[in-house]
Scaffold this active site. Structure first.
Site, PDB file in Angstrom:
ATOM      1  N   ASP A 186       0.670  -1.115  -0.034  1.00 28.76           N
ATOM      2  CA  ASP A 186       0.053   0.081   0.011  1.00 28.76           C
ATOM      3  C   ASP A 186       0.970   1.226   0.083  1.00 28.76           C
ATOM      4  O   ASP A 186       2.137   1.119   0.154  1.00 28.76           O
ATOM      5  CB  ASP A 186      -0.986   0.000   1.169  1.00 28.76           C
ATOM      6  CG  ASP A 186      -0.344  -0.446   2.583  1.00 28.76           C
ATOM      7  OD1 ASP A 186       0.674  -0.480   2.680  1.00 28.76           O
ATOM      8  OD2 ASP A 186      -1.105  -1.016   3.349  1.00 28.76           O
ATOM      9  N   ASP A 229      -7.522  -2.495  14.389  1.00 25.06           N
ATOM     10  CA  ASP A 229      -9.061  -2.890  13.871  1.00 25.06           C
ATOM     11  C   ASP A 229      -9.109  -3.961  13.173  1.00 25.06           C
ATOM     12  O   ASP A 229      -9.998  -4.227  12.521  1.00 25.06           O
ATOM     13  CB  ASP A 229      -9.532  -1.579  13.194  1.00 25.06           C
ATOM     14  CG  ASP A 229      -8.980  -1.219  11.758  1.00 25.06           C
ATOM     15  OD1 ASP A 229      -7.938  -2.168  11.548  1.00 25.06           O
ATOM     16  OD2 ASP A 229      -9.354  -0.311  11.155  1.00 25.06           O
ATOM     17  N   HIS A 255      -7.275  -4.819  10.330  1.00 22.49           N
ATOM     18  CA  HIS A 255      -6.993  -4.626   9.037  1.00 22.49           C
ATOM     19  C   HIS A 255      -5.761  -5.506   8.609  1.00 22.49           C
ATOM     20  O   HIS A 255      -4.801  -5.369   9.229  1.00 22.49           O
ATOM     21  CB  HIS A 255      -7.165  -3.361   8.396  1.00 22.49           C
ATOM     22  CG  HIS A 255      -6.065  -2.410   8.976  1.00 22.49           C
ATOM     23  ND1 HIS A 255      -6.201  -0.995   9.240  1.00 22.49           N
ATOM     24  CD2 HIS A 255      -4.571  -2.531   9.184  1.00 22.49           C
ATOM     25  CE1 HIS A 255      -4.914  -0.484   9.516  1.00 22.49           C
ATOM     26  NE2 HIS A 255      -3.907  -1.411   9.464  1.00 22.49           N
ATOM     27  N   GLU A 296     -10.084  -1.654   5.509  1.00 21.34           N
ATOM     28  CA  GLU A 296     -10.423  -1.512   6.757  1.00 21.34           C
ATOM     29  C   GLU A 296     -11.797  -2.323   6.966  1.00 21.34           C
ATOM     30  O   GLU A 296     -12.286  -3.075   6.184  1.00 21.34           O
ATOM     31  CB  GLU A 296     -10.793  -0.028   6.644  1.00 21.34           C
ATOM     32  CG  GLU A 296      -9.704   0.748   6.388  1.00 21.34           C
ATOM     33  CD  GLU A 296      -8.694   1.072   7.798  1.00 21.34           C
ATOM     34  OE1 GLU A 296      -8.893   0.109   8.731  1.00 21.34           O
ATOM     35  OE2 GLU A 296      -8.047   1.981   8.266  1.00 21.34           O
TER      36      GLU A 296
HETATM   37  C1  F6R Z   1       1.302  -1.298   6.150  1.00 21.54           C
HETATM   38  C2  F6R Z   1       0.159  -2.135   6.167  1.00 21.54           C
HETATM   39  C3  F6R Z   1      -0.605  -1.971   7.495  1.00 21.54           C
HETATM   40  C4  F6R Z   1       0.162  -2.324   8.983  1.00 21.54           C
HETATM   41  C5  F6R Z   1      -0.660  -2.316  10.131  1.00 21.54           C
HETATM   42  C6  F6R Z   1       0.070  -2.444  11.309  1.00 21.54           C
HETATM   43  O1  F6R Z   1       2.074  -1.703   4.726  1.00 21.54           O
HETATM   44  O2  F6R Z   1      -0.233  -2.603   5.404  1.00 21.54           O
HETATM   45  O3  F6R Z   1      -1.735  -2.993   7.530  1.00 21.54           O
HETATM   46  O4  F6R Z   1       0.660  -3.694   8.645  1.00 21.54           O
HETATM   47  O5  F6R Z   1      -1.236  -0.987   9.956  1.00 21.54           O
HETATM   48  O6  F6R Z   1       1.020  -1.218  11.408  1.00 21.54           O
HETATM   49  P1  F6R Z   1       2.167  -1.444  12.376  1.00 21.54           P
HETATM   50  O7  F6R Z   1       2.950  -2.528  11.985  1.00 21.54           O
HETATM   51  O8  F6R Z   1       2.680   0.097  12.417  1.00 21.54           O
HETATM   52  O9  F6R Z   1       1.611  -1.446  13.890  1.00 21.54           O
END
Ligand code: F6R
Length: 258
Positions: A67, A136, A138, A143
């Site tokens: 992403d 959450d 994801h 989301e």
């Molecule tokens: C990032 C991504 C997100 C993160 C998730 C956890 O490329 O795809 O899904 O993996 O938001 O983020 P952290 O590791 O910062 O807690």
């Protein structure tokens, strides 16, 4: 789903790096799907170490990132392109032309998303997809309520995600509201999936993803449908799992367990 519970973040990162190395050992020209955020930083540090000290070779590897924030150019310190450059790519020998990160500044997102999906297919599909998980539930920026069949597209970030990610920006107001993200359907097509999670704040999402029902309200729960998905999580992230004893028992009984 295979659940591997590690002592701490460091052990989680090293275990994950061994999985990447095994994949590259079997297939030196593997296609890796990569994530950003705090979680994979230790994995990337370990891969850099293995590259420098043990000759782990990325010269035939292709990478696709999950992403990118819409509106951030590659040069923005919070863009995921910049993150990957700083935390992995510039330290290893993956060829520049084999690196794909969704564009946050294209003039035609619909066409770009289609092209991204097509490039993944043309490169033979993703062999190993690395994932983190949001508080959450994801994966990538899918989301809650995202279709479990979704493909690469623009998503509006949830308020909770914006608050979680404000730590990287000055304030929640500076976090972009939109992201371009691989879909859950795109992710599920990877041959192997490895989800990483660390820390107590991830425990509810991890428990819902591994032991709850498959639901678009926790998009990580879609991994239950994948035939080769593993979760490598530290003890804190595992702390709300009902079957924790069982996962630890399975690990202890593995034929090659220490
Ligand atoms: C990032 C991504 C997100 C993160 C998730 C956890 O490329 O795809 O899904 O993996 O938001 O983020 P952290 O590791 O910062 O807690």
């Amino acid at each position: 789903m295979e659940v591997i519970v590690t002592r701490d973040y460091d052990e989680m990162s090293k275990t994950a790096a061994r999985v990447v190395a095994q994949v590259l050992n079997l297939k030196p020209n593997a296609v890796l799907g990569l994530a950003t955020g705090s979680t994979p930083l230790g994995l990337y540090r370990e891969l850099i170490r293995m590259h420098r000290e043990e000759g782990l070779d990325f010269s035939q590897v292709t990478t696709f990132n999950l992403d990118e924030y819409v509106g951030l150019p590659r040069t923005h310190p919070q863009s995921y392109y910049y993150f990957m450059q700083e935390n992995l790519f510039k330290h290893i020998n993956v060829p520049k032309q084999n690196i794909y990160v969704p564009s946050g500044t294209t003039s035609n997102y619909a066409a770009f998303c289609q092209w991204y999906e097509q490039r993944i297919r043309e490169c033979g599909g993703i062999d190993l997809q690395v994932l983190g998980i949001g508080t959450d539930g994801h994966i990538a920026f899918n989301e809650p309520s995202s279709s479990l069949g979704s493909r690469t597209r623009i998503k509006t970030l949830a308020r909770q995600t914006i608050e979680d990610n404000a730590r990287f920006f000055g304030s929640p107001d500076e976090v972009p509201v939109y992201a371009i993200t691989m879909g859950v359907g795109t992710i599920l097509e990877a041959r192997k999936i490895m989800l990483l999670a660390s820390g107590r704040q991830k425990a509810p999402a991890v428990a819902a993803a591994i032991e709850g029902p498959v639901t678009s309200m926790i998009t990580a729960s879609a991994l239950q449908l994948h035939r080769d998905a593993m979760c490598i999580i530290d003890r804190e992230a595992a702390s709300q799992l009902k079957m924790l004893d069982y996962y630890e028992w399975v690990q202890a009984k593995m034929p090659n367990a220490p």
